[in-house]
Scaffold this active site. Structure first.
Site, PDB file in Angstrom:
ATOM      1  CG  HIS A  47      -1.730   1.208   1.389  1.00 39.04           C
ATOM      2  ND1 HIS A  47      -1.425   2.177   2.330  1.00 39.04           N
ATOM      3  CD2 HIS A  47      -2.825   1.656   0.742  1.00 39.04           C
ATOM      4  CE1 HIS A  47      -2.307   3.152   2.254  1.00 39.04           C
ATOM      5  NE2 HIS A  47      -3.167   2.866   1.300  1.00 39.04           N
ATOM      6  CD  GLU A 127      -5.239   5.216   3.192  1.00 37.62           C
ATOM      7  OE1 GLU A 127      -5.941   4.425   2.524  1.00 37.62           O
ATOM      8  OE2 GLU A 127      -4.093   5.563   2.840  1.00 37.62           O
TER       9      GLU A 127
END
Length: 421
Positions: A47, A127
């Site tokens: 990611h 996030e």
């Protein structure tokens, strides 16, 4: 519409589908490197790499990447899943070469500037914080962990904070070296595309890449099941239940998907009608069937109040048991229609079409026709759906994740006892 395939000598697979009448196209590269391909100390790095994609290359700055795609009205993005990382662009027909050039530049020429790594590290930490503040997101990460404990498939895609804080430039480059070989990539394009032109450009952009040492296969998944319960004074209890389901290639995958649609896939589904419409116990409730390379999950989710969670859980279990006994032909026919319509309407989008091309090639090493897929959906019988439902509730492996004011929520052992009673 014609699907065409080509493989470069270094193993890069190219698949395109021209969609007559369209003036736009979607083009991207799907890399067979997702969260489940990480070692424990790498958790979150796939990611992190996705985030670094647009932060500059040897030929373009981050601003130039953004300006060049938006100068032509295009769109560029990326995502990470547990089995794939994708980089894709949506552009007008005449700008397909630019879109592909940008994607290739991102993949072939990353610089991983230390200053940009620190900026993006902060973004990812934000996030992660946002996910933790979104109960109906984080509960699924916990459900995944409960289903596949101490396994790569059970780890969060975002990674733990301590790992994200520690990743270095060498870590990022190392994962690319391990997992980003051309034989681990699929270039897919759909819409207003010319197959031969894309192959020629791909040869120029990717053809020089050497095959990398064969990366270790992903650790085989083992659905064990378990419980993850977090008590917190939220407005609602978030309740998620999972059962092992078929993998991509299992012939029962279509029965699993039709079962989940009939059980909780729409307003006419059993769970929606009984729990929301008749009893008013929740606003959101659904069931879904997901699949991976070697396993799958059928999941039920609902959010409700602390006072009503026990009743909601009990009725959910009872409805699952009842569906295994008396699912009707009308329900199965409706679910088949929903499944076909959802697939076919979605594939009117070139982005979804390109996604399907990459996904099918990854799974089957070929592109099954839509007619073949529709035939398999239509072939699912009521008996198969009932049998799948019966097997589902009878399985020992069950996972439960509960988040919120959940003191009254039943334990996993209680749910299991009621399922098999």
């Amino acid at each position: 519409m014609t699907v065409q395939l080509h493989t470069l000598p270094n193993g890069l697979r190219i698949v395109t589908e021209n969609m007559p009448g369209l003036k736009s196209a979607s083009v991207g590269v799907w890399v067979m490197a997702g969260g489940r391909h990480e070692r424990a100390e790498q958790n979150g790095i796939a990611h992190f790499l996705e985030h670094m994609a647009f932060k500059g290359t040897k030929t373009r700055s981050a601003l130039q990447i953004a300006e060049q795609i938006e100068d032509v009205g295009g769109y560029i993005n990326a995502y990470t899943s547990r089995e794939t990382t994708a980089y894709y662009a949506r552009v007008l027909e005449e700008d397909v070469p630019l879109g592909l050039d940008l994607i290739a530049d991102i993949l072939v020429n990353p610089v991983f500037d230390p200053a940009e790594i620190e900026v993006e590290r902060g973004v990812i930490l934000q996030e992660i914080g946002q996910a933790l503040d979104t109960p109906d997101d984080i509960v699924f990460d916990w459900l995944q962990e409960a289903a596949y404990p101490d396994q790569p498939l059970g780890r969060t895609i975002l990674g733990p904070v301590e790992r994200v804080r520690a990743f270095t430039r060498d870590d990022l480059a190392g994962f690319v070296g391990e997992r980003y070989g051309p034989d681990q990539m699929i270039l897919a394009a759909a819409g207003a595309v010319d197959h031969d032109a894309i192959v020629r450009q791909a040869e120029a952009l990717f053809g020089h890449l050497p095959r990398v040492r064969a990366a270790d296969r992903a650790v085989p998944a083992l659905f064990k099941g378990g419980e993850h319960r977090v008590l917190k004074p939220l407005e609602q209890v978030h309740f998620a239940l999972a059962f092992e389901g078929p993998d991509y290639r299992d012939p029962m995958i279509f029965a699993a998907q039709i079962h989940s649609i009939a059980l909780g896939g729409g307003m006419s589904s059993r769970l929606f009608q009984e729990i929301r419409e008749r009893r008013g116990l929740c606003y959101t409730i659904f069931a879904q069937a997901g699949a991976y390379d070697d396993t799958g999950m059928t999941t039920v989710y609902a959010g409700t109040s602390a006072e009503q969670i026990a009743e909601l859980a009990t009725i959910t279990v009872d409805e699952m048991k009842r569906a295994a006994e008396d699912m009707t032909e009308a329900e199965v026919a409706r679910a088949r229609a929903q499944m076909k319509a959802g697939m076919l309407m979605g594939l009117e989008s070139p982005s979804n079409r390109a996604e399907r091309l990459a996904r099918m090639l990854q799974i089957w090493d070929r592109i099954p026709s839509l007619e073949e897929t529709v035939e398999k959906i239509d072939a699912v019988t009521v008996d198969e759906v009932r049998r799948f439902g019966e097997d589902l509730v009878g399985r020992v492996g069950t996972a439960l994740a509960v988040y919120g004011p959940a003191e009254a929520a039943p334990r996993l052992e209680e749910i299991r006892e009621r399922l098999v009673a």
